[in-house]
Design a protein around this motif. Structure first.
Motif, short mmCIF file in Angstrom:
data_model
loop_
_atom_site.label_atom_id
_atom_site.label_comp_id
_atom_site.label_asym_id
_atom_site.label_seq_id
_atom_site.Cartn_x
_atom_site.Cartn_y
_atom_site.Cartn_z
N ALA A 54 0.84 -1.19 0.00
CA ALA A 54 0.00 0.00 0.00
C ALA A 54 0.88 1.24 0.00
O ALA A 54 1.81 1.35 0.81
CB ALA A 54 -0.93 0.01 1.21
N CYS A 55 0.59 2.14 -0.92
CA CYS A 55 1.30 3.42 -1.01
C CYS A 55 0.22 4.51 -1.03
O CYS A 55 -0.20 4.96 -2.09
CB CYS A 55 2.18 3.46 -2.25
N LEU A 83 9.27 7.98 -1.24
CA LEU A 83 10.34 7.25 -1.90
C LEU A 83 10.33 7.52 -3.40
O LEU A 83 9.29 7.77 -4.00
CB LEU A 83 10.21 5.75 -1.65
N ALA A 84 11.51 7.47 -3.99
CA ALA A 84 11.62 7.63 -5.43
C ALA A 84 11.01 6.40 -6.13
O ALA A 84 10.93 5.32 -5.53
CB ALA A 84 13.08 7.79 -5.83
N PRO A 85 10.58 6.54 -7.39
CA PRO A 85 9.96 5.40 -8.09
C PRO A 85 10.80 4.13 -8.05
O PRO A 85 10.28 3.03 -7.83
CB PRO A 85 9.78 5.93 -9.52
N GLU A 109 3.17 7.32 -11.60
CA GLU A 109 4.61 7.44 -11.37
C GLU A 109 5.32 6.11 -11.62
O GLU A 109 6.43 6.06 -12.16
CB GLU A 109 4.83 7.91 -9.93
N LEU A 110 4.67 5.01 -11.24
CA LEU A 110 5.29 3.69 -11.35
C LEU A 110 5.11 3.06 -12.72
O LEU A 110 5.73 2.03 -13.01
CB LEU A 110 4.71 2.75 -10.29
N ALA A 475 14.45 9.44 -2.20
CA ALA A 475 13.46 10.25 -1.51
C ALA A 475 14.08 11.59 -1.14
O ALA A 475 15.30 11.70 -0.91
CB ALA A 475 13.00 9.53 -0.23
N ARG A 476 13.25 12.62 -1.05
CA ARG A 476 13.76 13.98 -0.82
C ARG A 476 14.62 14.08 0.44
O ARG A 476 15.63 14.78 0.46
CB ARG A 476 12.59 14.96 -0.73
N TYR A 477 14.20 13.38 1.51
CA TYR A 477 14.92 13.53 2.77
C TYR A 477 16.30 12.87 2.75
O TYR A 477 17.13 13.13 3.63
CB TYR A 477 14.09 12.99 3.94
N LYS A 478 16.57 12.04 1.73
CA LYS A 478 17.89 11.40 1.62
C LYS A 478 18.88 12.20 0.78
O LYS A 478 20.07 11.91 0.79
CB LYS A 478 17.73 10.00 1.01
N VAL A 479 18.39 13.19 0.05
CA VAL A 479 19.25 13.98 -0.83
C VAL A 479 20.17 14.86 0.02
O VAL A 479 19.71 15.57 0.92
CB VAL A 479 18.40 14.86 -1.76
#
Length: 509
Positions: A54-55, A83-85, A109-110, A475-479
């Motif tokens: 589930a997303c 998360l990124a695709p 997106e997927l 994911a944005r928070y990992k950049v």
């Protein structure tokens, strides 16, 4: 978990149980909707042991789908929307998910993000929208609870967490694991009776489901699935639903208490929200103390636990690394590399096991293992205890202090970032020869992600371009918030990068 609603159903079925942007359910109505959703899953070919991914955003649909999985004996796999695709596809493939429930934007997106081999169906969840296949399927199902053979100790959910290799691993938990934290806290009377509890952080993260809706239903109160994390949005939810508590990271509470558009009376019902996932700067602790009349409670936990295993009720000036004492269901030990338990005051690996004494002795179990990772499972659960990979000291009175993260985990605003994962993505750029990722202190986030990069000979690329490269794959928070281009990386005699020598590069930022 299939019976978690039953105590309230028996005595007060019309009590509020679940509220979200697109629905409001009593315990009676939620039970009926979960039954229908379970039949809808079965109609889609889902059986016990199948994985359902589930997303979805925080709303009633994700909570109903979770309960439906538990009632069929299917395994729940939450996929964080940020998360990124490519990261999402990895989880789908690694778990072998048979079904994906997702919002239309995620499905789009997927569509071109790679093959999800075992996936048999993708079903859109779009409450009130034109592409809401899921709601239509659920609405036509019978109300009766489905017949299913359930094993409370067998696999029930897979929670993905990045490993030190940079490849996400799935920690497998049983229904017993999911229920135990709420059962313990319900027995302690930690929260005001009858008060609504919010869920502000993503419910795609299993730990937050355990701390949010599952715990609320065990307390017999209403769970509010909050679909906004900004200060104004959170305040609106708190005021409207009279929410008394929720689990959050320091940044959410900091913004809530300092935003100029949030009125104090909007937060009148809020009592000591739970804080976790990041270090708390003194400025934040003072802000919290002034508003709630108590010091920030400190805990220590992990995806593999699940949730917290220790708690400290808070100190005006917490000693560095303070984690508190073991929760009633857990025992903490410090062990040598050989697995031998060390005496109090010794530094070693922090390990978690069932409590040996007390009312909850022998009740706790950590994760069942890592999904399809027998070697990693054997290492993590060696000797019948969970090896955290963190280094700490246990005082004679049972107070735990963490000395460092052996796996170099970065806690950025409550989100886990593993350097190896970010390094792997940086190294995919053709101009990058070497990369080292680390966390540096940040007053608001606790830590922020930074990187030092050595370019390949003759290559030229800007730090901004490298961050764009990461943004497309992570994911944005990992950049990384900052990337320093360096002529070389400092290494020791074993050729390992000495990351502490890179910290001065980012001290002025």
């Amino acid at each position: 978990m299939a019976e978690v609603l039953d105590p309230v159903l028996a005595r007060d079925p019309d009590r509020p149980a679940l509220v979200g942007r697109h629905g409001r359910y009593s315990y009676r109505a939620l039970d009926r909707e979960a039954n229908r959703a379970a039949h809808a899953l079965r109609e889609l070919g889902i059986a016990a042991g199948d994985r359902v991914a589930a997303c979805l955003p925080n709303d009633v649909a994700i909570a109903v789908a979770f309960l439906a999985c538990m009632r069929l004996g299917a395994l729940w796999v939450g996929i964080n929307r940020v998360l990124a695709p490519r990261e999402k596809v990895h989880i789908l493939n690694d778990s072998g998910a048979a079904l994906l429930l997702a919002s239309p934007d995620v499905l789009a997106e997927l569509a071109g993000a790679g093959d999800a081999g075992a996936l048999r169906a993708r079903v859109g969840v779009d409450p009130g929208g034109a592409r809401d296949e899921w709601s239509a399927r659920v609405a036509r199902q019978p109300d009766a609870r489905p017949d299913a053979e359930l094993d409370a100790w067998g696999p029930a959910a897979i929670a993905y967490t990045s490993g030190t290799t940079g490849t996400p691993k799935g920690a497998v938990h049983s229904q017993h694991n999911i229920l135990l934290p709420g059962a313990v806290t319900a027995a302690t009377g930690l929260y005001p009776a009858g008060a609504a509890q919010g869920a502000v952080l993503p419910l795609t993260i299993l730990n937050l489901f355990v701390l949010g809706p599952v715990a609320a239903w065990q307390y017999g109160v209403c769970s509010v699935a909050m679909d906004r994390i900004d200060a104004v949005g959170v305040a609106e939810w708190v005021e409207r639903e009279r929410i008394c508590t929720f689990a959050a990271v320091p940044t959410v509470i900091h913004d809530l208490l300092t935003h100029p558009d949030v009125r104090p009376e909007q937060l009148a019902s809020l009592v000591q929200p739970l804080i976790g996932g990041a270090e708390c700067p003194e400025e934040f602790r003072e802000l919290y103390r002034k508003r709630f009349g108590a010091d920030v409670a400190i805990g220590y936990g992990m995806t593999e636990a699940p949730t917290a295993v220790t708690r400290a009720e808070g100190e005006p000036q917490p000693r560095p690394g303070l984690c508190g004492v073991a929760l009633p269901q857990c025992a903490i030990s410090i062990r040598a590399d050989s697995g031998r338990e060390l005496p109090a005051g010794s530094e070693g690996e922090i390990c978690v096991e069932p409590a040996r004494t007390g009312a909850w002795a022998g009740q706790y179990t950590p994760m069942l293992g890592y999904w399809n990772r027998p070697d990693a499972t054997a290492e993590a659960l060696a000797g019948g205890v969970y090896h955290t990979g963190d280094i700490g000291v246990l005082e004679p009175d049972g107070t735990l202090f963490i000395r460092g993260r052996r796996n170099e985990l970065i806690l950025r605003g409550g989100a886990n970032v593993y350097p190896a994962e970010v390094e792997r993505v940086l190294l995919e750029h053709p101009a990058v020869a070497e990369a080292a990722v680390l966390g540096v202190p940040d007053r608001r986030l606790g830590e922020r992600v930074v990187a030092a990069v050595r370019l390949a000979d003759g290559e030229q690329v800007s730090d901004a371009a490298l961050r764009d490269h990461c943004r497309a794959l992570l994911a944005r928070y990992k950049v990384p918030d900052a990337i320093a281009l360096v002529p070389s990386l400092p290494r020791n005699a074993m050729a390992k990068v000495i990351k502490r020598e890179l910290r001065p590069l980012f001290e002025s930022e």
